[in-house]
Design an enzyme around this catalytic site. Structure first.
Site, mmCIF file in Angstrom:
data_model
loop_
_atom_site.group_PDB
_atom_site.id
_atom_site.type_symbol
_atom_site.label_atom_id
_atom_site.label_comp_id
_atom_site.label_asym_id
_atom_site.label_seq_id
_atom_site.Cartn_x
_atom_site.Cartn_y
_atom_site.Cartn_z
ATOM 1 N N GLY A 87 -42.835 34.456 -62.838
ATOM 2 C CA GLY A 87 -42.184 36.017 -62.625
ATOM 3 C C GLY A 87 -40.773 35.447 -62.504
ATOM 4 N N HIS A 106 -55.135 30.380 -58.699
ATOM 5 C CA HIS A 106 -53.846 30.857 -59.402
ATOM 6 C C HIS A 106 -52.927 30.073 -57.503
ATOM 7 C CE1 HIS A 106 -50.043 33.949 -59.783
ATOM 8 N NE2 HIS A 106 -50.882 33.800 -60.975
ATOM 9 N N GLU A 166 -50.112 27.333 -65.746
ATOM 10 C CA GLU A 166 -48.894 27.945 -65.243
ATOM 11 C C GLU A 166 -47.669 27.202 -64.528
ATOM 12 O OE1 GLU A 166 -50.467 32.675 -65.613
ATOM 13 O OE2 GLU A 166 -50.759 31.513 -63.677
ATOM 14 N N SER A 205 -44.264 34.022 -67.211
ATOM 15 C CA SER A 205 -43.066 34.824 -68.061
ATOM 16 C C SER A 205 -43.518 35.036 -69.399
ATOM 17 C CB SER A 205 -41.716 33.741 -68.274
ATOM 18 O OG SER A 205 -41.694 34.454 -66.514
ATOM 19 N N GLU A 240 -50.766 31.132 -56.753
ATOM 20 C CA GLU A 240 -49.513 32.265 -55.349
ATOM 21 C C GLU A 240 -50.778 32.292 -54.446
ATOM 22 O OE1 GLU A 240 -49.264 35.896 -57.925
ATOM 23 O OE2 GLU A 240 -47.802 35.181 -58.800
ATOM 24 N N ASN A 279 -52.995 39.520 -65.529
ATOM 25 C CA ASN A 279 -53.105 39.618 -63.898
ATOM 26 C C ASN A 279 -52.263 40.526 -63.674
ATOM 27 O OD1 ASN A 279 -52.932 38.485 -61.665
ATOM 28 N ND2 ASN A 279 -52.089 36.762 -61.990
HETATM 29 P P1 PGA Z 1 -45.986 36.259 -65.321
HETATM 30 O O1 PGA Z 1 -47.256 35.697 -64.205
HETATM 31 O O2 PGA Z 1 -46.670 36.485 -66.272
HETATM 32 O O3 PGA Z 1 -45.012 37.807 -64.533
HETATM 33 O O4 PGA Z 1 -44.832 35.229 -65.117
HETATM 34 C C1 PGA Z 1 -48.130 35.178 -64.600
HETATM 35 C C2 PGA Z 1 -48.973 34.658 -63.834
HETATM 36 O O5 PGA Z 1 -47.939 34.066 -62.671
HETATM 37 O O6 PGA Z 1 -50.193 34.772 -64.366
#
Ligand code: PGA
Length: 247
Positions: A170, A92, A164, A202, A94, A9
């Site tokens: 992140g 997602h 997630e 992460s 976000e 992603n």
């Molecule tokens: P990350 O993001 O690996 O940077 O933690 C994962 C995601 O949001 O799909």
């Protein structure tokens, strides 16, 4: 048997130059894991042209619900399919946190992706506050159930769910493999044996093997680490190795 899948992603990270250097360094990882690249939609063509042939496929990070029309700035799942995508991430965290996407909208996008012939990857996960309040299980099931209620169990069987935990995205703070596996087990009980369940948050080359060793972790959705071709290839290889031994 569920074959492992590792999805990149890239979020809103790409440029012509970055794609050229990624492609120059990319080597097809060993193993049987499916590999998916989800660049920003406008770069999908360019990435596909730049990467050497391999077993990887392409996905998008979001879709509109409509197939066409007066929706300025949106991209229909049909357009993603037209450009060669096979998968679509929906819901997602976000999108949920920054753009107000609800469980119902995520379910609508799941349906739209299927209408266009794309395989949906439904993202679910609790925030830190929800985890601390002991609500992780309820939140994740509510998010899964919104799709199950709308689309049914058969649709879910052909899709993927990515767990997630929002506090792990992140942040460098991965869920402990056993803690992630406990939530995967809850999702597994709800969706059945066929749905592939990814972990995200992460994931890096060094923590991936322990995650993939868990019974119901069938792969990963990788953000930051997927921008580095060597790191991402190592994660894909780890998923493939696990496939060959345990799944
Ligand atoms: P990350 O993001 O690996 O940077 O933690 C994962 C995601 O949001 O799909």
């Amino acid at each position: 048997m569920r074959r492992a899948l590792v999805a990149a992603n890239w979020k809103m990270n790409a440029s012509v130059r970055a794609i050229e250097s990624f492609a120059a360094a990319w080597r097809e990882p060993p193993g049987s894991a499916d590999i998916l690249f989800c660049p920003p939609l406008g770069y999908l063509d360019r990435l596909a042209a730049a990467l050497p042939a391999g077993r990887h496929r392409y996905g998008v990070q979001n879709v509109a619900t409509a197939a066409s029309g007066a929706f300025t700035g949106e991209h229909a799942p049909e357009m993603a399919a037209d450009l060669g995508a096979t998968h679509a991430i929906v819901g997602h965290s976000e999108r949920r946190a920054l753009y107000g996407e609800t469980d119902a909208l995520a379910a609508e996008k799941f349906a739209a992706a299927r209408r266009a012939g794309l395989t949906p990857i439904l993202c679910v996960g609790e925030t830190l506050a929800e985890r601390r309040a002991g609500q992780a299980r309820a939140v994740v099931l509510r998010q899964v159930d919104a799709v199950l209620a709308r689309e049914g169990a058969a649709a879910m069987a052909g899709a993927l769910v990515a767990y997630e935990p929002v506090w792990a995205i992140g942040t460098g703070e991965t869920a402990a493999p056993e803690a992630a596996a406990a939530v995967h087990e809850i999702i597994r009980a709800r969706v059945g044996r066929e749905t592939r369940l990814l972990y995200g948050g992460s994931v890096k080359a060094d923590n991936a093997p322990a995650l993939f060793a868990q019974a119901n972790i069938d792969g990963a959705l990788v953000g930051g680490a997927s921008l580095d071709p060597l790191e991402f290839a190592a994660i894909c290889a780890a998923a493939g190795r696990q496939d060959d031994t345990t799944r």
